[in-house]
Write a protein that holds these residues in place. Structure first.
Motif, mmCIF file in Angstrom:
data_model
loop_
_atom_site.group_PDB
_atom_site.id
_atom_site.type_symbol
_atom_site.label_atom_id
_atom_site.label_comp_id
_atom_site.label_asym_id
_atom_site.label_seq_id
_atom_site.Cartn_x
_atom_site.Cartn_y
_atom_site.Cartn_z
ATOM 1 N N UNK A 5 3.688 -6.653 4.626
ATOM 2 C CA UNK A 5 3.304 -8.009 5.015
ATOM 3 C C UNK A 5 2.532 -8.689 3.886
ATOM 4 N N UNK A 6 3.000 -9.888 3.530
ATOM 5 C CA UNK A 6 2.289 -10.723 2.578
ATOM 6 C C UNK A 6 2.088 -10.093 1.221
ATOM 7 N N UNK A 7 3.068 -9.343 0.750
ATOM 8 C CA UNK A 7 2.900 -8.587 -0.496
ATOM 9 C C UNK A 7 3.063 -9.491 -1.716
ATOM 10 N N UNK A 47 6.098 0.249 -3.133
ATOM 11 C CA UNK A 47 6.056 1.140 -1.967
ATOM 12 C C UNK A 47 5.660 2.550 -2.374
ATOM 13 N N UNK A 48 6.155 3.000 -3.525
ATOM 14 C CA UNK A 48 5.880 4.361 -3.984
ATOM 15 C C UNK A 48 4.562 4.484 -4.745
ATOM 16 N N UNK A 49 3.867 3.372 -4.964
ATOM 17 C CA UNK A 49 2.600 3.442 -5.679
ATOM 18 C C UNK A 49 2.743 3.512 -7.182
ATOM 19 N N UNK A 63 0.061 3.813 9.120
ATOM 20 C CA UNK A 63 -1.061 4.089 8.222
ATOM 21 C C UNK A 63 -0.954 3.226 6.963
ATOM 22 N N UNK A 64 -2.042 2.559 6.564
ATOM 23 C CA UNK A 64 -1.995 1.760 5.331
ATOM 24 C C UNK A 64 -1.877 2.664 4.112
ATOM 25 N N UNK A 65 -0.966 2.334 3.209
ATOM 26 C CA UNK A 65 -0.770 3.173 2.025
ATOM 27 C C UNK A 65 -0.882 2.388 0.719
ATOM 28 N N UNK A 66 -1.110 1.078 0.786
ATOM 29 C CA UNK A 66 -1.051 0.267 -0.434
ATOM 30 C C UNK A 66 -2.114 0.658 -1.462
ATOM 31 N N UNK A 67 -3.175 1.336 -1.030
ATOM 32 C CA UNK A 67 -4.229 1.730 -1.968
ATOM 33 C C UNK A 67 -4.157 3.215 -2.346
ATOM 34 N N UNK A 68 -3.213 3.943 -1.755
ATOM 35 C CA UNK A 68 -3.078 5.362 -2.078
ATOM 36 C C UNK A 68 -2.438 5.538 -3.448
ATOM 37 N N UNK A 69 -2.853 6.573 -4.187
ATOM 38 C CA UNK A 69 -2.170 6.902 -5.429
ATOM 39 C C UNK A 69 -0.778 7.430 -5.109
#
Length: 231
Positions: A5-7, A47-49, A63-69
């Protein structure tokens, strides 16, 4: 399963993804479409970081993943086959397949047998180096490597690029089998329209970094094709 959303994303001063929304339905195959350079691969890398996002959210199974390595995303159940395959040319087929095993939730060190049922040629070439395989065989190896982590979501970036027609047909059949028989969710980037129609349930079209159309594959009509997909 996957909700974006809103990327927004930038390359330097260049705004490449604009307030982009995408919903990938669990158990379905969604095809991300558009001409070259509209942001499809950029979105997958976000998406894959592999690329940072400026703003917006990416949720996987809630689960939010946008900040995960990036190293944290595959163990959550996201398998990724990048454009150009990117197998390890000096490693054997067996070693390439083993690369993904540490990301499995069960920590198994055994390559799943069903991979060899899907791709018998890999069983025959276990000791051959990846760089010695044909383009089609390398693509099968790349898909097998992604499946080795036991993913819930399989992301494929142009899996038919540079592949001979008979192998393209095989890959299309395998994607449908994975989707229909075991319920694997698939997000696919593909420019070949007949292939996309064959394997995908839904589509999302990007143009200049924005989502411009989305729906069931049966709703992809000549007007959309002419406006956003033909060269």
């Amino acid at each position: 399963m996957l909700s974006i959303k809103g990327l927004n994303q930038y390359y330097g001063q260049s705004h490449t993804l604009w307030d982009l929304d995408l919903e990938v339905v669990e158990g379905a195959c969604t095809c991300l479409m558009g001409r070259n350079g509209v942001g499809k691969t950029t979105l997958l890398q976000c998406i894959m970081g592999l690329l940072p996002v400026k703003s917006g959210s990416i949720e996987f199974n809630g689960a939010p993943i946008e900040k995960l390595i990036s190293e944290k995303r595959a163990p959550m159940g996201i398998g990724y086959v990048p454009q150009g395959r990117q197998i390890f040319p000096l490693l054997t087929v067996e070693e390439n397949l083993q690369v993904g095993l540490p990301a499995r939730p069960d920590r198994s060190n055994k390559i799943p047998e069903f991979i060899f049922e899907l791709f018998p040629v890999l069983a025959e070439m276990m000791n051959r180096r990846g760089g010695d395989l044909s383009g089609g065989q390398q693509q099968q190896l790349a898909i097998g490597r992604a499946l080795a982590i036991d993913p819930k979501l399989l992301i494929l970036d142009e899996p038919t690029e540079g592949i001979q027609p008979n192998v393209v047909a095989e890959i299309g059949d395998i994607i449908r089998r994975l989707n229909e028989e075991i319920g694997l969710t698939v997000l696919l980037v593909e420019q070949k329209l007949p292939f996309a129609r064959k394997v995908a349930d839904n589509f999302c079209i990007l143009d200049r970094g924005r989502q411009v159309a989305t729906g069931e594959m049966t709703a992809l009509d000549d007007t959309l094709i002419k406006r956003y997909l033909t060269v």
